[in-house]
Design a protein around this motif. Sequence first.
Motif, PDB file in Angstrom:
ATOM      1  N   LEU A   1       1.969  22.407  23.560  1.00  0.00           N
ATOM      2  CA  LEU A   1       3.012  21.695  22.824  1.00  0.00           C
ATOM      3  C   LEU A   1       3.243  20.306  23.427  1.00  0.00           C
ATOM      4  N   GLY A   2       3.227  20.226  24.766  1.00  0.00           N
ATOM      5  CA  GLY A   2       3.373  18.927  25.414  1.00  0.00           C
ATOM      6  C   GLY A   2       2.239  17.986  25.078  1.00  0.00           C
ATOM      7  N   ALA A   3       1.008  18.518  25.023  1.00  0.00           N
ATOM      8  CA  ALA A   3      -0.148  17.691  24.658  1.00  0.00           C
ATOM      9  C   ALA A   3      -0.037  17.214  23.224  1.00  0.00           C
ATOM     10  N   TRP A   4       0.430  18.077  22.344  1.00  0.00           N
ATOM     11  CA  TRP A   4       0.609  17.677  20.944  1.00  0.00           C
ATOM     12  C   TRP A   4       1.685  16.605  20.809  1.00  0.00           C
ATOM     13  N   LEU A   5       2.727  16.702  21.616  1.00  0.00           N
ATOM     14  CA  LEU A   5       3.741  15.646  21.611  1.00  0.00           C
ATOM     15  C   LEU A   5       3.123  14.313  22.022  1.00  0.00           C
ATOM     16  N   ASP A   6       2.284  14.339  23.049  1.00  0.00           N
ATOM     17  CA  ASP A   6       1.632  13.112  23.503  1.00  0.00           C
ATOM     18  C   ASP A   6       0.763  12.504  22.416  1.00  0.00           C
ATOM     19  N   GLU A   7       0.158  13.364  21.586  1.00  0.00           N
ATOM     20  CA  GLU A   7      -0.699  12.906  20.488  1.00  0.00           C
ATOM     21  C   GLU A   7       0.105  12.543  19.244  1.00  0.00           C
ATOM     22  N   ASP A   8       1.411  12.885  19.233  1.00  0.00           N
ATOM     23  CA  ASP A   8       2.241  12.785  18.031  1.00  0.00           C
ATOM     24  C   ASP A   8       1.597  13.575  16.884  1.00  0.00           C
ATOM     25  N   ARG A   9       1.131  14.749  17.216  1.00  0.00           N
ATOM     26  CA  ARG A   9       0.451  15.603  16.239  1.00  0.00           C
ATOM     27  C   ARG A   9       1.465  16.249  15.303  1.00  0.00           C
ATOM     28  N   LYS A  10       1.181  16.221  14.007  1.00  0.00           N
ATOM     29  CA  LYS A  10       2.110  16.741  13.006  1.00  0.00           C
ATOM     30  C   LYS A  10       1.814  18.213  12.712  1.00  0.00           C
ATOM     31  N   ALA A  11       1.787  19.022  13.755  1.00  0.00           N
ATOM     32  CA  ALA A  11       1.497  20.444  13.609  1.00  0.00           C
ATOM     33  C   ALA A  11       2.771  21.174  13.195  1.00  0.00           C
ATOM     34  N   THR A  12       2.671  22.004  12.159  1.00  0.00           N
ATOM     35  CA  THR A  12       3.848  22.687  11.630  1.00  0.00           C
ATOM     36  C   THR A  12       4.579  23.521  12.682  1.00  0.00           C
ATOM     37  N   PRO A  13       3.897  24.343  13.499  1.00  0.00           N
ATOM     38  CA  PRO A  13       4.663  25.119  14.481  1.00  0.00           C
ATOM     39  C   PRO A  13       5.345  24.265  15.536  1.00  0.00           C
ATOM     40  N   LEU A  14       4.739  23.145  15.912  1.00  0.00           N
ATOM     41  CA  LEU A  14       5.404  22.216  16.824  1.00  0.00           C
ATOM     42  C   LEU A  14       6.696  21.715  16.204  1.00  0.00           C
TER      43      LEU A  14
ATOM     44  N   GLY B   1      10.464   5.665  10.346  1.00  0.00           N
ATOM     45  CA  GLY B   1       9.948   4.396   9.874  1.00  0.00           C
ATOM     46  C   GLY B   1      10.475   3.995   8.517  1.00  0.00           C
ATOM     47  N   THR B   2      11.214   4.884   7.856  1.00  0.00           N
ATOM     48  CA  THR B   2      11.711   4.626   6.505  1.00  0.00           C
ATOM     49  C   THR B   2      13.228   4.562   6.494  1.00  0.00           C
ATOM     50  N   THR B   3      13.884   5.671   6.795  1.00  0.00           N
ATOM     51  CA  THR B   3      15.347   5.644   6.922  1.00  0.00           C
ATOM     52  C   THR B   3      15.773   5.354   8.348  1.00  0.00           C
ATOM     53  N   SER B   4      14.880   5.631   9.299  1.00  0.00           N
ATOM     54  CA  SER B   4      15.273   5.671  10.706  1.00  0.00           C
ATOM     55  C   SER B   4      14.161   5.150  11.593  1.00  0.00           C
ATOM     56  N   ALA B   5      14.529   4.728  12.791  1.00  0.00           N
ATOM     57  CA  ALA B   5      13.567   4.110  13.696  1.00  0.00           C
ATOM     58  C   ALA B   5      12.644   5.145  14.331  1.00  0.00           C
ATOM     59  N   THR B   6      11.351   4.890  14.238  1.00  0.00           N
ATOM     60  CA  THR B   6      10.373   5.753  14.896  1.00  0.00           C
ATOM     61  C   THR B   6      10.616   5.793  16.397  1.00  0.00           C
ATOM     62  N   GLY B   7      11.018   4.668  16.970  1.00  0.00           N
ATOM     63  CA  GLY B   7      11.257   4.602  18.400  1.00  0.00           C
ATOM     64  C   GLY B   7      12.324   5.568  18.866  1.00  0.00           C
ATOM     65  N   PHE B   8      13.353   5.792  18.047  1.00  0.00           N
ATOM     66  CA  PHE B   8      14.393   6.744  18.419  1.00  0.00           C
ATOM     67  C   PHE B   8      13.815   8.149  18.522  1.00  0.00           C
ATOM     68  N   VAL B   9      12.960   8.505  17.573  1.00  0.00           N
ATOM     69  CA  VAL B   9      12.349   9.834  17.593  1.00  0.00           C
ATOM     70  C   VAL B   9      11.468   9.995  18.822  1.00  0.00           C
ATOM     71  N   LEU B  10      10.636   8.991  19.100  1.00  0.00           N
ATOM     72  CA  LEU B  10       9.697   9.085  20.213  1.00  0.00           C
ATOM     73  C   LEU B  10      10.387   9.008  21.565  1.00  0.00           C
ATOM     74  N   ASP B  11      11.420   8.165  21.667  1.00  0.00           N
ATOM     75  CA  ASP B  11      12.037   7.896  22.966  1.00  0.00           C
ATOM     76  C   ASP B  11      13.199   8.825  23.295  1.00  0.00           C
ATOM     77  N   VAL B  12      13.808   9.423  22.272  1.00  0.00           N
ATOM     78  CA  VAL B  12      14.971  10.279  22.498  1.00  0.00           C
ATOM     79  C   VAL B  12      14.675  11.740  22.150  1.00  0.00           C
ATOM     80  N   LEU B  13      14.226  11.973  20.922  1.00  0.00           N
ATOM     81  CA  LEU B  13      14.061  13.362  20.480  1.00  0.00           C
ATOM     82  C   LEU B  13      12.867  14.060  21.120  1.00  0.00           C
ATOM     83  N   TYR B  14      11.751  13.356  21.248  1.00  0.00           N
ATOM     84  CA  TYR B  14      10.570  14.005  21.834  1.00  0.00           C
ATOM     85  C   TYR B  14      10.820  14.436  23.281  1.00  0.00           C
ATOM     86  N   PRO B  15      11.355  13.561  24.143  1.00  0.00           N
ATOM     87  CA  PRO B  15      11.645  14.017  25.502  1.00  0.00           C
ATOM     88  C   PRO B  15      12.647  15.172  25.544  1.00  0.00           C
TER      89      PRO B  15
END
Length: 243
Positions: free
Chosen positions: A74-87, A16-30
């Motif tokens: 881990l999949g559930a945390w991804l769905d929540e966009d949880r900022k958990a350090t081990p994830l 959201g600052t240097t880079s698009a949040t959508g890229f992270v959610l749509d490309v990196l998370y999957p």
Amino acid sequence: MILHHDVDAVVLDIEGTTSATGFVLDVLYPYSRSAFGTLLTERAAEPEVRRAVGQVRDLMGEPDAGAARVEAVLGAWLDEDRKATPLKTLQGLVWAEGFAAGELVSHFYDDVVPALRRWRDAGVRLHVYSSGSVAAQRAWFGHTPHGDLLPLIDGMFDTETGPKREADSYRAIAESVGVSSPERILFLSDRTAELTAARSAGWRTTGVRRAGEPYCQEDDDGHPRVATFNEIGLVNSTRGPAD
């Protein structure tokens, strides 16, 4: 209008600052979701994987959870966009390999890289503080459409330093960066709570409100705001203007 700051160092958020949040959610998370199963089974003995899995089990309250159960959480945390350090640690391991293999290339808004180069040329030190792991940050800046940007970056911090909404995290970063006083650091982020925590630690702050980003309409809580890095002019008192 250009918003001017006289600083020695800038600390950057990524999403959201240097880079698009959508890229992270749509490309990196999957990408990470598809790779977790292999990581947890074939690389379970690696120290960093083992440590992160132990942290996941602690957060779950299930010390004996198997690989399949950890993967599901881990999949559930991804769905929540949880900022958990081990994830974030496990994502960073997966992403680093994807970037190194050429399967991933990071995203930066068009105004960002020219601004980073201007600021660095002016003698302003550049740092990153993201919820993504340092490994993920290094992969992100090392594999970009603009080539390897790691030489521009002086240091990287993640939530191992502390949560991004707590002032003590910013105090720890300031001590590590080694500036003469905290007001010589500028923090750029799209999240008001993070900016407020940094301000509480004595930092300068500016909210980056990019059109279409999830938090572009957040209340500013008194922080200056810009829409792009082109609206930020940096001056280092020992080197002169960056523009």
